[in-house]
Write a protein that holds these residues in place. Structure first.
Motif, PDB file in Angstrom:
ATOM      1  N   UNK A  23       0.821  -1.214   0.000  1.00  9.02           N
ATOM      2  CA  UNK A  23       0.000   0.000   0.000  1.00  9.02           C
ATOM      3  C   UNK A  23       0.858   1.269   0.000  1.00  9.02           C
ATOM      4  N   UNK A  24       2.154   1.094  -0.181  1.00  9.47           N
ATOM      5  CA  UNK A  24       3.020   2.269  -0.263  1.00  9.47           C
ATOM      6  C   UNK A  24       3.656   2.640   1.067  1.00  9.47           C
ATOM      7  N   UNK A  25       3.561   1.746   2.046  1.00 10.90           N
ATOM      8  CA  UNK A  25       4.099   2.028   3.366  1.00 10.90           C
ATOM      9  C   UNK A  25       5.619   2.146   3.373  1.00 10.90           C
ATOM     10  N   UNK A  26       6.128   2.864   4.315  1.00 10.27           N
ATOM     11  CA  UNK A  26       7.553   3.135   4.532  1.00 10.27           C
ATOM     12  C   UNK A  26       8.201   3.958   3.421  1.00 10.27           C
ATOM     13  N   UNK A  27       7.390   4.425   2.441  1.00 12.90           N
ATOM     14  CA  UNK A  27       7.942   5.341   1.431  1.00 12.90           C
ATOM     15  C   UNK A  27       8.177   6.710   2.068  1.00 12.90           C
ATOM     16  N   UNK A  28       7.264   7.114   2.951  1.00 16.80           N
ATOM     17  CA  UNK A  28       7.406   8.413   3.616  1.00 16.80           C
ATOM     18  C   UNK A  28       8.661   8.431   4.479  1.00 16.80           C
ATOM     19  N   UNK A  29       8.952   7.291   5.109  1.00 18.63           N
ATOM     20  CA  UNK A  29      10.144   7.219   5.950  1.00 18.63           C
ATOM     21  C   UNK A  29      11.394   7.465   5.103  1.00 18.63           C
ATOM     22  N   UNK A  30      11.428   6.821   3.935  1.00 16.28           N
ATOM     23  CA  UNK A  30      12.594   6.999   3.058  1.00 16.28           C
ATOM     24  C   UNK A  30      12.737   8.478   2.693  1.00 16.28           C
ATOM     25  N   UNK A  31      11.612   9.092   2.400  1.00 15.68           N
ATOM     26  CA  UNK A  31      11.666  10.508   2.051  1.00 15.68           C
ATOM     27  C   UNK A  31      12.135  11.359   3.243  1.00 15.68           C
ATOM     28  N   UNK A  32      11.588  11.063   4.422  1.00 12.20           N
ATOM     29  CA  UNK A  32      11.924  11.863   5.604  1.00 12.20           C
ATOM     30  C   UNK A  32      13.411  11.763   5.927  1.00 12.20           C
ATOM     31  N   UNK A  33      13.973  10.560   5.771  1.00 10.33           N
ATOM     32  CA  UNK A  33      15.355  10.358   6.190  1.00 10.33           C
ATOM     33  C   UNK A  33      16.368  11.096   5.319  1.00 10.33           C
ATOM     34  N   UNK A  34      15.934  11.541   4.124  1.00  6.69           N
ATOM     35  CA  UNK A  34      16.870  12.369   3.352  1.00  6.69           C
ATOM     36  C   UNK A  34      16.586  13.858   3.546  1.00  6.69           C
ATOM     37  N   UNK A  35      15.553  14.158   4.335  1.00  9.21           N
ATOM     38  CA  UNK A  35      15.281  15.564   4.666  1.00  9.21           C
ATOM     39  C   UNK A  35      16.074  15.950   5.910  1.00  9.21           C
ATOM     40  N   UNK A  36      16.223  17.232   6.134  1.00  4.30           N
ATOM     41  CA  UNK A  36      16.789  17.698   7.383  1.00  4.30           C
ATOM     42  C   UNK A  36      15.705  17.560   8.457  1.00  4.30           C
ATOM     43  N   UNK A  37      16.070  17.099   9.680  1.00  4.52           N
ATOM     44  CA  UNK A  37      15.036  16.960  10.713  1.00  4.52           C
ATOM     45  C   UNK A  37      14.230  18.246  10.903  1.00  4.52           C
ATOM     46  N   UNK A  38      14.870  19.396  10.791  1.00  4.80           N
ATOM     47  CA  UNK A  38      14.153  20.661  10.960  1.00  4.80           C
ATOM     48  C   UNK A  38      13.075  20.828   9.884  1.00  4.80           C
ATOM     49  N   UNK A  39      13.374  20.331   8.679  1.00  9.63           N
ATOM     50  CA  UNK A  39      12.384  20.432   7.602  1.00  9.63           C
ATOM     51  C   UNK A  39      11.194  19.504   7.847  1.00  9.63           C
ATOM     52  N   UNK A  40      11.480  18.347   8.455  1.00  7.84           N
ATOM     53  CA  UNK A  40      10.376  17.435   8.799  1.00  7.84           C
ATOM     54  C   UNK A  40       9.469  18.124   9.810  1.00  7.84           C
ATOM     55  N   UNK A  41      10.078  18.744  10.811  1.00  7.99           N
ATOM     56  CA  UNK A  41       9.286  19.452  11.829  1.00  7.99           C
ATOM     57  C   UNK A  41       8.460  20.570  11.189  1.00  7.99           C
ATOM     58  N   UNK A  42       9.090  21.286  10.262  1.00 12.09           N
ATOM     59  CA  UNK A  42       8.416  22.398   9.607  1.00 12.09           C
ATOM     60  C   UNK A  42       7.211  21.917   8.795  1.00 12.09           C
ATOM     61  N   UNK A  43       7.416  20.813   8.100  1.00  9.12           N
ATOM     62  CA  UNK A  43       6.336  20.251   7.277  1.00  9.12           C
ATOM     63  C   UNK A  43       5.131  19.895   8.156  1.00  9.12           C
ATOM     64  N   UNK A  44       5.413  19.256   9.300  1.00  9.44           N
ATOM     65  CA  UNK A  44       4.320  18.860  10.198  1.00  9.44           C
ATOM     66  C   UNK A  44       3.656  20.097  10.803  1.00  9.44           C
ATOM     67  N   UNK A  45       4.475  21.102  11.093  1.00  6.75           N
ATOM     68  CA  UNK A  45       3.910  22.341  11.630  1.00  6.75           C
ATOM     69  C   UNK A  45       2.973  22.974  10.593  1.00  6.75           C
ATOM     70  N   UNK A  46       3.419  23.019   9.348  1.00  4.12           N
ATOM     71  CA  UNK A  46       2.610  23.653   8.303  1.00  4.12           C
ATOM     72  C   UNK A  46       1.330  22.887   7.979  1.00  4.12           C
ATOM     73  N   UNK A  47       1.335  21.608   8.286  1.00  2.00           N
ATOM     74  CA  UNK A  47       0.131  20.810   7.996  1.00  2.00           C
ATOM     75  C   UNK A  47      -1.004  21.162   8.941  1.00  2.00           C
ATOM     76  N   UNK A  48      -0.654  21.796  10.065  1.00  2.48           N
ATOM     77  CA  UNK A  48      -1.681  22.138  11.048  1.00  2.48           C
ATOM     78  C   UNK A  48      -2.056  20.978  11.948  1.00  2.48           C
TER      79      UNK A  48
END
Ligand SMILES: Cc1cc2nc3c(=O)[nH]c(=O)nc-3n(C[C@H](O)[C@H](O)[C@H](O)COP(=O)(O)O)c2cc1C
Ligand code: SF4
Ligand code: FES
Lengths: 438, 174
Positions: A23-48
């Protein structure tokens, strides 16, 4: 809306990692792990994304409170205590796709710099703890958990910690005490767990449903998530658990801000036996009760707050016209009097005292001044008068039941018979000694 | 087909739990538990669970052994055991019948079930049948309110209960 968190409900083997990967699981993890942790936090913040455990605090903002320059370990805790009466949504996520939760936990841990995460699960959820242990073992085998996951250099372990029967351990600082091997008694805040939490280290506590949203935010973007629901402050898919007097009780996944009318009458099949709606508790038992005429408000954080209650966990308890509201309040107070941890006098004594009064009213011995006493208790044990919000949790029901259904209490009292006069016990007199043993 | 899928608890009689020690299998599990936490104290709840799975309840002797194993004060262990409702401090029956009595379950007919159980077993909440088969407990919300009324028997949930289903369940629990 197509289901997101419960997309695999009813599918065969939905709990296995192979289904999850299909079902496409763990694809988001792969994407997150190449992001900067601060960008992951920012993305979640912007999602509301706001916390689904009860208080509705923005998840990305909470993650931002964790000090980044610390050399101490940091911890993530997934709150799977699900102990608020009327709430049974996290169990549904665990039963449907436990890997969605694990993926959310791993991404959140990465975002805050934690290498160890604990899932605190209520002791009664034995089956669910097994499901999680099995999923963790699968994820370890496929290298999504453990050392150097997916060869990114990031280490992460997840442990399941079982509670042992105490509602208060759903409160985040009591939960932390409980993992540390103590009685679950809440801590004074500040310091907040983000700074001094588990084992004295920076800790984030998030609810199961909150964490299960995270992979979808990373995969589809903050904007997509914010577009579901009413506005960016009330965004995303929401699991509404409907219980009580409805034809089809259960968990329904709908856009945040669906009206209570739609949830109760369309999805949950309406009131059982064609009866009329009398009242509903919008988000778990500690949220103030609302009468039937508020059923058209949207079930989101801000709308329910405007109506004088809380969205809480989204566990909707529905009561039909036959319910005796004095009885219902007595039932809720029985729960809170039982679950008070006993640290603060207003909560420990107040919850028992309030229960006594309501019991007495229902037994036909109420007095007019009882309602004032109840109101006084509900003022004095809430709003910062206690260490944790359990004080508010039993005062909200008292105040709201009296506000909307006062006449039912008054009817009981009008019909009441006075208690037989109490005989004062005769104290034994010890004539050999005066006071203070002199 | 019977409804019941729950296995009976192994319940050790009090005289066998005055003084306990952990066998090799338990020691291996304890090491696994300890590895999950940075402090020994954090292993307390999991170790108590391990003991309760093994012996059915937590006797004062078990508390002493746990305290010694984790270098904790016996009073601390006793305080923790009695704080949490799921640790049994007296020997229970083979089946712990735990009836949810909170609002959503009550709205869907719990009191009928409780009455039925009381009549059928001849015991009230907090009591054990003389043959040691059942212990009846009233518990707070079990987190499955959408399937009310809910009863937990040992580790298993039984949902949407009716007196008829209860009869079938009890007959299956031997
Ligand atoms: C008395 C009490 C009980 C609580 N029970 C739960 C619970 O069972 N599950 C939960 O996720 N949060 C519960 N909370 C809220 C937690 O303290 C905490 O705010 C939450 O887990 C944070 O996660 P979130 O930000 O993702 O919502 C409870 C709070 C209080 C005061
Ligand atoms: S408010 Fe109640 S539950 Fe919370 S810490 Fe005080 S006594 Fe304990
Ligand atoms: S009220 Fe019985 S399971 Fe929640």
């Amino acid at each position: 809306m197509k289901p997101i968190l419960l997309r695999a409900r009813g599918e065969e083997n939905s709990r296995s990692i192979n289904t999850y990967l299909r079902l496409g699981g763990y694809a988001a993890l792969k994407r997150a792990l190449i992001m900067d942790p601060a960008d992951v936090r920012e993305e979640v913040k912007n999602s509301g994304l706001r916390g689904r455990g009860g208080a509705g605090f923005p998840a990305g903002v909470k993650w931002g409170f964790v000090p980044q320059s610390t050399t101490r370990p940091r911890y993530l805790i997934c709150n799977a205590d699900e102990s608020e009466p009327g709430t049974f949504k996290d169990r549904e996520i665990i039963h449907t796709e436990p890997h969605m939760l694990l993926e959310g936990i791993i991404i959140a841990s990465y975002a805050i710099g934690a290498n160890t995460a604990y899932i605190y699960i209520r002791g009664e959820f034995w089956t669910e703890a097994e499901i999680l242990e099995r999923a963790i073992a699968e994820a370890c085998r496929k290298k999504y958990l453990g050392k150097d996951i997916l060869r990114t250099g990031f280490d992460i372990d997840i442990h399941v910690h079982r509670g042992a029967g105490a509602y208060i351990c759903g409160e985040e600082t009591a939960l932390i005490e409980s993992i540390e091997g103590k009685r679950g008694q809440p801590r004074l805040k500040p310091p907040f767990p983000a700074v001094v939490g588990l084992f004295g280290c920076p800790t984030v506590v998030n609810n199961v449903e909150t964490l299960a949203c995270v992979p979808h935010i990373i995969e589809h973007g903050a904007e997509w998530f914010a577009g579901i629901g009413r506005d960016v402050r009330n965004s995303g898919p929401k699991l509404y658990g409907v219980s009580g007097h409805v034809e089809k009780p259960g968990v329904y996944e709908l856009p945040m801000g669906t009206t209570f009318r739609e949830i109760i009458y369309e999805h949950a099949g309406g009131i059982r036996g064609g009866k009329k709606l009398k009242a509903f508790i919008p988000g778990g038992s500690s949220c103030p009760v609302l009468p039937a005429d508020r059923v058209d408000i949207p079930a989101d954080f801000d709308s329910v707050a405007e109506a004088g209650s809380m969205l809480g966990s989204g566990g909707i308890i529905v009561m039909d016209e036959t319910v005796d509201m004095v009885w219902a309040l007595e039932n809720l107070l029985t729960f809170y009097a039982h679950e008070s941890c006993g640290q603060c006098t207003p909560c420990r004594e107040g919850s028992d005292w309030a229960l006594d009064i309501v019991r007495r009213i229902r037994a036909g011995h109420g007095q007019p001044r009882d309602l004032e006493a109840l109101e006084r208790i509900s003022r004095h044990a809430s709003q910062g008068m206690t260490i944790c919000p359990l004080g508010d949790a039993f005062c909200g029901p008292i105040a709201s039941f009296l506000k909307h259904f006062r006449h039912e209490f008054e009817d009981y009292i009008a019909r009441a018979e006075p208690l037989p006069p109490k005989k004062l016990p005769v104290l034994p007199v010890r004539s050999d000694r005066g006071p203070f043993g002199i | 087909m019977t409804l019941a899928r729950t296995r009976p608890l192994t319940v050790a009689p009090p005289d066998t739990l005055a003084d306990v020690s952990f066998d090799e299998a338990m020691e291996a599990r304890i090491e696994e538990i300890l590895a999950k936490y940075p402090t020994r104290q954090a292993a307390l709840l999991p170790l108590l669970w391990l003991c309760q799975d093994r012996w059915g309840w937590i006797s004062p002797g078990v508390m002493r052994a746990v305290a010694a194993r984790l270098d904790l004060a016996p009073a601390h262990v006793a305080g923790v055991v009695t704080f949490y409702t799921m640790y049994q401090t007296t020997p229970p029956g083979k089946y712990l019948l735990q009836v949810c009595t909170t609002l959503s379950c009550q709205l869907c007919g719990t009191s009928g079930l409780a009455e039925h159980l009381r009549e059928k077993l001849g015991i009230g909440f907090g009591e054990t049948t003389p043959d040691g088969r059942f212990t009846l407990l009233d518990v707070q919300c079990l987190g499955a309110c959408g399937e009310a009324p809910v009863i937990q028997v040992n580790n298993d949930y039984y949902t949407g209960m009716t007196p008829e289903k209860l009869d079938e369940l009890l007959d299956g629990l031997q």
